[in-house]
Write a protein that holds these residues in place. Structure first.
Motif, PDB file in Angstrom:
ATOM      1  N   GLU A 225       0.818  -1.212   0.000  1.00 30.84           N
ATOM      2  CA  GLU A 225       0.000   0.000   0.000  1.00 30.84           C
ATOM      3  C   GLU A 225       0.858   1.271   0.000  1.00 30.84           C
ATOM      4  O   GLU A 225       0.484   2.289  -0.587  1.00 30.84           O
ATOM      5  N   LYS A 226       2.028   1.198   0.600  1.00 28.95           N
ATOM      6  CA  LYS A 226       2.917   2.363   0.626  1.00 28.95           C
ATOM      7  C   LYS A 226       3.467   2.653  -0.771  1.00 28.95           C
ATOM      8  O   LYS A 226       3.516   3.797  -1.214  1.00 28.95           O
ATOM      9  N   VAL A 227       3.875   1.596  -1.475  1.00 29.16           N
ATOM     10  CA  VAL A 227       4.423   1.765  -2.822  1.00 29.16           C
ATOM     11  C   VAL A 227       3.335   2.212  -3.789  1.00 29.16           C
ATOM     12  O   VAL A 227       3.550   3.084  -4.638  1.00 29.16           O
ATOM     13  N   SER A 232       0.723   6.201  -7.264  1.00 32.20           N
ATOM     14  CA  SER A 232      -0.462   6.983  -7.630  1.00 32.20           C
ATOM     15  C   SER A 232      -0.168   8.477  -7.567  1.00 32.20           C
ATOM     16  O   SER A 232      -0.620   9.253  -8.417  1.00 32.20           O
ATOM     17  N   ARG A 233       0.601   8.895  -6.564  1.00 33.10           N
ATOM     18  CA  ARG A 233       0.939  10.322  -6.453  1.00 33.10           C
ATOM     19  C   ARG A 233       1.770  10.768  -7.644  1.00 33.10           C
ATOM     20  O   ARG A 233       1.564  11.852  -8.200  1.00 33.10           O
ATOM     21  N   ILE A 234       2.701   9.911  -8.065  1.00 32.70           N
ATOM     22  CA  ILE A 234       3.556  10.247  -9.210  1.00 32.70           C
ATOM     23  C   ILE A 234       2.724  10.376 -10.482  1.00 32.70           C
ATOM     24  O   ILE A 234       2.930  11.285 -11.292  1.00 32.70           O
ATOM     25  N   LEU A 235       1.766   9.471 -10.666  1.00 31.74           N
ATOM     26  CA  LEU A 235       0.918   9.525 -11.856  1.00 31.74           C
ATOM     27  C   LEU A 235       0.160  10.846 -11.926  1.00 31.74           C
ATOM     28  O   LEU A 235      -0.040  11.412 -12.996  1.00 31.74           O
ATOM     29  N   ARG A 252      -2.878  -0.382 -13.567  1.00 26.56           N
ATOM     30  CA  ARG A 252      -3.819   0.149 -12.587  1.00 26.56           C
ATOM     31  C   ARG A 252      -3.302  -0.173 -11.188  1.00 26.56           C
ATOM     32  O   ARG A 252      -2.612  -1.155 -10.973  1.00 26.56           O
ATOM     33  N   ALA A 253      -3.681   0.663 -10.253  1.00 26.29           N
ATOM     34  CA  ALA A 253      -3.205   0.485  -8.876  1.00 26.29           C
ATOM     35  C   ALA A 253      -3.625  -0.867  -8.313  1.00 26.29           C
ATOM     36  O   ALA A 253      -2.881  -1.509  -7.566  1.00 26.29           O
ATOM     37  N   SER A 254      -4.844  -1.341  -8.686  1.00 23.62           N
ATOM     38  CA  SER A 254      -5.311  -2.625  -8.164  1.00 23.62           C
ATOM     39  C   SER A 254      -4.426  -3.769  -8.649  1.00 23.62           C
ATOM     40  O   SER A 254      -4.087  -4.682  -7.889  1.00 23.62           O
ATOM     41  N   ALA A 289      10.364   0.942 -11.352  1.00 27.57           N
ATOM     42  CA  ALA A 289      11.458   1.779 -11.855  1.00 27.57           C
ATOM     43  C   ALA A 289      11.065   3.248 -11.832  1.00 27.57           C
ATOM     44  O   ALA A 289      11.893   4.124 -11.555  1.00 27.57           O
ATOM     45  N   MET A 290       9.799   3.527 -12.136  1.00 25.52           N
ATOM     46  CA  MET A 290       9.339   4.912 -12.121  1.00 25.52           C
ATOM     47  C   MET A 290       9.363   5.479 -10.705  1.00 25.52           C
ATOM     48  O   MET A 290       9.819   6.607 -10.475  1.00 25.52           O
ATOM     49  N   VAL A 291       8.888   4.710  -9.727  1.00 15.42           N
ATOM     50  CA  VAL A 291       8.932   5.162  -8.336  1.00 15.42           C
ATOM     51  C   VAL A 291      10.375   5.349  -7.883  1.00 15.42           C
ATOM     52  O   VAL A 291      10.720   6.327  -7.209  1.00 15.42           O
ATOM     53  N   ALA A 292      11.249   4.419  -8.262  1.00 18.08           N
ATOM     54  CA  ALA A 292      12.657   4.507  -7.874  1.00 18.08           C
ATOM     55  C   ALA A 292      13.294   5.778  -8.405  1.00 18.08           C
ATOM     56  O   ALA A 292      14.087   6.428  -7.709  1.00 18.08           O
TER      57      ALA A 292
END
Length: 360
Positions: A225-227, A232-235, A252-254, A289-292
């Motif tokens: 849920e943290k990741v 989602s915030r980045i999107l 999708r987040a799900s 990779a995008m979050v990183a």
């Protein structure tokens, strides 16, 4: 040992039966000569060289630049070597489409059938799966794998020849692996790449993606849920500024939550462990990779790792139609030399050796 990839245009059609039957005889005969002269490990080295592999297909009379060379040549070698594994000291497993998914079973079956007690089948199965996972998921260059062949010697050395398809560009890309050149499955596993066409690629196995791999592994150890919240915030805020090549829809987040839950439960120790988690595919790796990159400043590489003799003619008539008479003569010469060598008469093998020195 340098290994690499090659890119080829996708061609339709099929190999005529009269040619495939000859390929099944001449191909294994050439490999047996190499195995007798230089050892089974040298066969792996030759097959892992994209230039030599391409020339080999040309010698056997297939199209000089079509995608079918890979699948047909590997198929002919596998069929031709069936029951002759002890002559060469190696085994060929896998193939095209559904057959590729039988590779682990074929590796284990060959170890039992040939009583290879010193072999570790589990290690070979792992190498086969990681090679496929890397070229389909960690290296996202737009080519979907549809062919995977795993060749191994009785002492556990191995090579991989696999091919992916890009339906948009109508191109195929072939990937070569060699065990003696692989120090790390997820860092530059194929060191040289041969091709004229370069594309934008998410290359998580590039040396410069080292920090990204570390951060992605750490993200996999975080609660899903943290990741997902960070993703989602980045999107919502940063996606328009990213240079990542999103070849498919952003997950999708799900969907991402389910994949991350599997990773979190596995608690992988390294990036290879992340790749090995069931259900982790290209979309999951792109999201991580995008979050990183955005959240932690660990950018992944977008460097495409790709760079790129006729003896009997070619199936498609280039540079000239296959000369069946000359082809059959080549088969006869090699088969007679190998048969004589098995009963202690090496004069013909010595003649071939002298001929190769003259040609060189």
């Amino acid at each position: 040992m340098r290994t690499g990839t090659a890119s080829l245009p996708l061609h339709g059609g099929h190999c005529p039966p009269w040619l495939f039957e000859r390929m099944q005889r001449l191909g294994p005969a050439i490999l047996e000569v190499i195995a007798r002269e230089f050892g089974p490990a040298e066969v792996l080295r030759r097959l892992s060289d994209p230039y030599w592999f391409q020339a080999f297909g040309c010698v056997l009379g297939f199209d000089w630049h079509s995608s079918g060379l890979t699948t047909t040549l590997c198929g002919a070698l596998k069929e031709g070597l069936r029951g002759r594994e002890n002559d060469l000291g190696l085994v060929i497993a896998g193939g095209k489409g559904r057959t590729s998914r039988q590779t682990p079973r074929e590796i284990e079956g060959a170890a039992d059938r040939l009583a290879l007690t010193s072999l570790q089948p589990a290690e070979l199965v792992y190498a086969s799966r990681m090679a496929a996972k890397v070229d389909n998921t960690a290296l996202q260059d737009g080519y979907q794998l549809y062919h995977h062949v795993f060749i191994f010697t009785f002492d556990g050395r191995w090579a991989v020849v696999q091919q992916g398809m890009n339906e948009t560009s109508r191109m195929a890309r072939r990937y070569h692996w060699l065990s003696e050149g692989v120090q790390d499955f997820v860092c530059e596993p194929h060191a040289a790449v041969c091709c004229d066409a370069r594309e934008t690629a998410l290359n998580m196995v590039a040396r410069e993606s080292r920090t990204s791999r570390q951060v992605v592994t750490e993200l996999g150890q975080q609660p899903p849920e943290k990741v997902v919240a960070e993703f989602s915030r980045i999107l919502e805020t940063d996606l328009p500024h990213l240079a990542l090549p999103w070849r498919h829809d952003v997950p999708r987040a799900s969907y991402l939550n389910k994949a991350l839950l599997r990773v979190y439960e596995a608690q992988p120790r390294d990036f290879a462990g992340v790749l090995g988690v069931e259900g982790v595919g290209p979309k999951t790796i792109r999201a991580l990779a995008m979050v990183a990159e955005v959240a932690y400043g660990a950018a992944a590489s977008f460097r495409d790792p790709v760079r790129y003799s006729f003896g009997h003619g070619g199936k498609d008539g280039h540079p000239y139609p296959v000369d069946r008479q000359v082809y059959d003569r080549s088969i006869a010469v090699l088969e007679q030399a190998l048969a004589a060598a098995k009963i202690g008469r090496s004069d013909k093998m010595q003649a071939l050796r002298r001929l190769s020195k003259i040609a060189g």
